[in-house]
Motif scaffolding. Structure first.
Motif, PDB file in Angstrom:
ATOM      1  N   UNK A  15       0.817  -1.220   0.000  1.00  0.00           N
ATOM      2  CA  UNK A  15       0.000   0.000   0.000  1.00  0.00           C
ATOM      3  C   UNK A  15       0.850   1.270   0.000  1.00  0.00           C
ATOM      4  N   UNK A  16       2.116   1.160   0.320  1.00  0.00           N
ATOM      5  CA  UNK A  16       3.016   2.320   0.320  1.00  0.00           C
ATOM      6  C   UNK A  16       3.719   2.499  -1.029  1.00  0.00           C
ATOM      7  N   UNK A  17       3.434   1.613  -1.969  1.00  0.00           N
ATOM      8  CA  UNK A  17       4.072   1.632  -3.283  1.00  0.00           C
ATOM      9  C   UNK A  17       3.929   2.988  -3.964  1.00  0.00           C
ATOM     10  N   UNK A  18       4.998   3.393  -4.629  1.00  0.00           N
ATOM     11  CA  UNK A  18       4.960   4.570  -5.485  1.00  0.00           C
ATOM     12  C   UNK A  18       5.061   4.043  -6.913  1.00  0.00           C
ATOM     13  N   UNK A  20       3.180   5.290 -10.043  1.00  0.00           N
ATOM     14  CA  UNK A  20       2.254   6.086 -10.847  1.00  0.00           C
ATOM     15  C   UNK A  20       2.240   5.715 -12.334  1.00  0.00           C
ATOM     16  N   UNK A  21       3.255   5.014 -12.806  1.00  0.00           N
ATOM     17  CA  UNK A  21       3.343   4.709 -14.234  1.00  0.00           C
ATOM     18  C   UNK A  21       2.753   3.347 -14.560  1.00  0.00           C
ATOM     19  N   UNK A  22       3.183   2.323 -13.865  1.00  0.00           N
ATOM     20  CA  UNK A  22       2.677   0.977 -14.142  1.00  0.00           C
ATOM     21  C   UNK A  22       1.368   0.698 -13.419  1.00  0.00           C
ATOM     22  N   UNK A  23       1.127   1.414 -12.326  1.00  0.00           N
ATOM     23  CA  UNK A  23      -0.046   1.161 -11.457  1.00  0.00           C
ATOM     24  C   UNK A  23      -0.005  -0.247 -10.864  1.00  0.00           C
ATOM     25  N   UNK A  24       1.150  -0.903 -10.885  1.00  0.00           N
ATOM     26  CA  UNK A  24       1.312  -2.260 -10.365  1.00  0.00           C
ATOM     27  C   UNK A  24       2.053  -2.177  -9.043  1.00  0.00           C
ATOM     28  N   UNK A  25       1.307  -2.229  -7.968  1.00  0.00           N
ATOM     29  CA  UNK A  25       1.884  -2.121  -6.630  1.00  0.00           C
ATOM     30  C   UNK A  25       2.432  -3.473  -6.186  1.00  0.00           C
ATOM     31  N   UNK A  26       3.623  -3.450  -5.573  1.00  0.00           N
ATOM     32  CA  UNK A  26       4.238  -4.666  -5.051  1.00  0.00           C
ATOM     33  C   UNK A  26       4.762  -4.369  -3.646  1.00  0.00           C
ATOM     34  N   UNK A  27       4.588  -5.334  -2.761  1.00  0.00           N
ATOM     35  CA  UNK A  27       5.123  -5.236  -1.413  1.00  0.00           C
ATOM     36  C   UNK A  27       5.907  -6.479  -1.073  1.00  0.00           C
ATOM     37  N   UNK A  28       6.878  -6.340  -0.194  1.00  0.00           N
ATOM     38  CA  UNK A  28       7.700  -7.476   0.239  1.00  0.00           C
ATOM     39  C   UNK A  28       7.993  -7.335   1.719  1.00  0.00           C
ATOM     40  N   UNK A  36      14.059 -10.527  12.950  1.00  0.00           N
ATOM     41  CA  UNK A  36      13.798  -9.150  12.531  1.00  0.00           C
ATOM     42  C   UNK A  36      13.045  -9.150  11.211  1.00  0.00           C
ATOM     43  N   UNK A  37      12.232  -8.116  11.008  1.00  0.00           N
ATOM     44  CA  UNK A  37      11.419  -8.007   9.799  1.00  0.00           C
ATOM     45  C   UNK A  37      11.738  -6.695   9.098  1.00  0.00           C
ATOM     46  N   UNK A  38      11.853  -6.761   7.779  1.00  0.00           N
ATOM     47  CA  UNK A  38      12.103  -5.587   6.954  1.00  0.00           C
ATOM     48  C   UNK A  38      11.124  -5.614   5.791  1.00  0.00           C
ATOM     49  N   UNK A  39      10.445  -4.499   5.563  1.00  0.00           N
ATOM     50  CA  UNK A  39       9.470  -4.429   4.480  1.00  0.00           C
ATOM     51  C   UNK A  39       9.939  -3.456   3.416  1.00  0.00           C
ATOM     52  N   UNK A  40       9.359  -3.604   2.239  1.00  0.00           N
ATOM     53  CA  UNK A  40       9.673  -2.690   1.144  1.00  0.00           C
ATOM     54  C   UNK A  40       8.561  -2.689   0.119  1.00  0.00           C
ATOM     55  N   UNK A  41       8.539  -1.638  -0.675  1.00  0.00           N
ATOM     56  CA  UNK A  41       7.572  -1.534  -1.773  1.00  0.00           C
ATOM     57  C   UNK A  41       8.328  -1.097  -3.021  1.00  0.00           C
ATOM     58  N   UNK A  42       7.675  -1.260  -4.159  1.00  0.00           N
ATOM     59  CA  UNK A  42       8.312  -0.802  -5.381  1.00  0.00           C
ATOM     60  C   UNK A  42       8.219   0.718  -5.466  1.00  0.00           C
ATOM     61  N   UNK A  43       9.260   1.313  -6.046  1.00  0.00           N
ATOM     62  CA  UNK A  43       9.347   2.759  -6.193  1.00  0.00           C
ATOM     63  C   UNK A  43       9.744   3.040  -7.638  1.00  0.00           C
ATOM     64  N   UNK A  44       8.831   3.638  -8.400  1.00  0.00           N
ATOM     65  CA  UNK A  44       9.084   3.880  -9.816  1.00  0.00           C
ATOM     66  C   UNK A  44       9.687   5.266 -10.045  1.00  0.00           C
ATOM     67  N   UNK A  45      10.284   5.406 -11.213  1.00  0.00           N
ATOM     68  CA  UNK A  45      10.874   6.663 -11.651  1.00  0.00           C
ATOM     69  C   UNK A  45      10.425   6.925 -13.083  1.00  0.00           C
ATOM     70  N   UNK A  46      10.211   8.172 -13.408  1.00  0.00           N
ATOM     71  CA  UNK A  46       9.780   8.530 -14.767  1.00  0.00           C
ATOM     72  C   UNK A  46      10.774   8.052 -15.819  1.00  0.00           C
ATOM     73  N   UNK A  47      12.039   7.920 -15.467  1.00  0.00           N
ATOM     74  CA  UNK A  47      13.027   7.449 -16.441  1.00  0.00           C
ATOM     75  C   UNK A  47      13.187   5.935 -16.421  1.00  0.00           C
ATOM     76  N   UNK A  48      12.352   5.224 -15.654  1.00  0.00           N
ATOM     77  CA  UNK A  48      12.250   3.774 -15.563  1.00  0.00           C
ATOM     78  C   UNK A  48      13.494   3.046 -15.064  1.00  0.00           C
ATOM     79  N   UNK A  49      14.670   3.294 -15.610  1.00  0.00           N
ATOM     80  CA  UNK A  49      15.857   2.535 -15.227  1.00  0.00           C
ATOM     81  C   UNK A  49      16.129   2.563 -13.729  1.00  0.00           C
ATOM     82  N   UNK A  50      16.024   3.706 -13.042  1.00  0.00           N
ATOM     83  CA  UNK A  50      16.304   3.686 -11.603  1.00  0.00           C
ATOM     84  C   UNK A  50      15.176   3.126 -10.734  1.00  0.00           C
ATOM     85  N   UNK A  51      14.121   2.643 -11.350  1.00  0.00           N
ATOM     86  CA  UNK A  51      13.023   2.040 -10.592  1.00  0.00           C
ATOM     87  C   UNK A  51      13.566   0.880  -9.758  1.00  0.00           C
ATOM     88  N   UNK A  52      13.035   0.722  -8.536  1.00  0.00           N
ATOM     89  CA  UNK A  52      13.491  -0.368  -7.666  1.00  0.00           C
ATOM     90  C   UNK A  52      12.292  -1.209  -7.241  1.00  0.00           C
TER      91      UNK A  52
END
Length: 129
Positions: A15-18, A20-28, A36-52
């Motif tokens: 739900x914290x995913x950024x 805006x381009x693919x509209x495909x939210x992913x969480x881990x 210990x627990x560590x969470x993450x979400x996908x973070x997109x960039x307008x230039x696509x390559x630096x998307x994580x």
């Protein structure tokens, strides 16, 4: 922590995913052997390559805080079908062992469990250097 609880944390991270381009939210959510627990979400960039991807976001948080004892990771994406880690994420996770448990889920009641070795057979890792 059981798989359903870990998947629920991944769903919350989604739900914290950024995305805006693919509209495909992913969480881990990563659980370490020390609990210990560590969470993450996908973070997109307008230039696509630096998307994580969410998996790499969670792993970066985990490792940057000194935790290398990964035990399992839960990944959620689509609400309609089970989502799997991309090839880049599989290789990135591989750095920390072939025995990592990977839970690929649609929700906490619909998931599949694998080892990283099953998802990335004949992989290249630190022991190959």
């Amino acid at each position: 922590m059981n798989n359903k609880e870990l998947i629920k944390l991944a769903m919350e991270a989604r739900e914290k995913s950024y995305s805006p381009y693919s509209k495909f939210k992913v969480g881990a959510a990563i659980l370490t052997k020390s609990g210990k627990i560590f969470t993450g979400c996908n973070i997109e960039s307008a230039s696509y390559t630096p998307t994580i991807c969410a998996e790499r976001t969670a792993l970066a948080k985990c490792v940057s805080e000194g935790n290398l004892d990964l035990y399992k990771i839960a990944i959620v994406g689509s609400f309609d079908k089970i989502s799997y880690p991309c090839g880049v994420c599989r290789q990135f996770l591989r750095e920390f062992g072939k025995d990592l448990i990977v839970i690929c889920a649609k929700n906490e009641n619909d998931f599949s469990e694998y080892t990283l070795e099953q998802l990335l057979p004949n992989s290249f890792g630190p022991e190959d250097l």
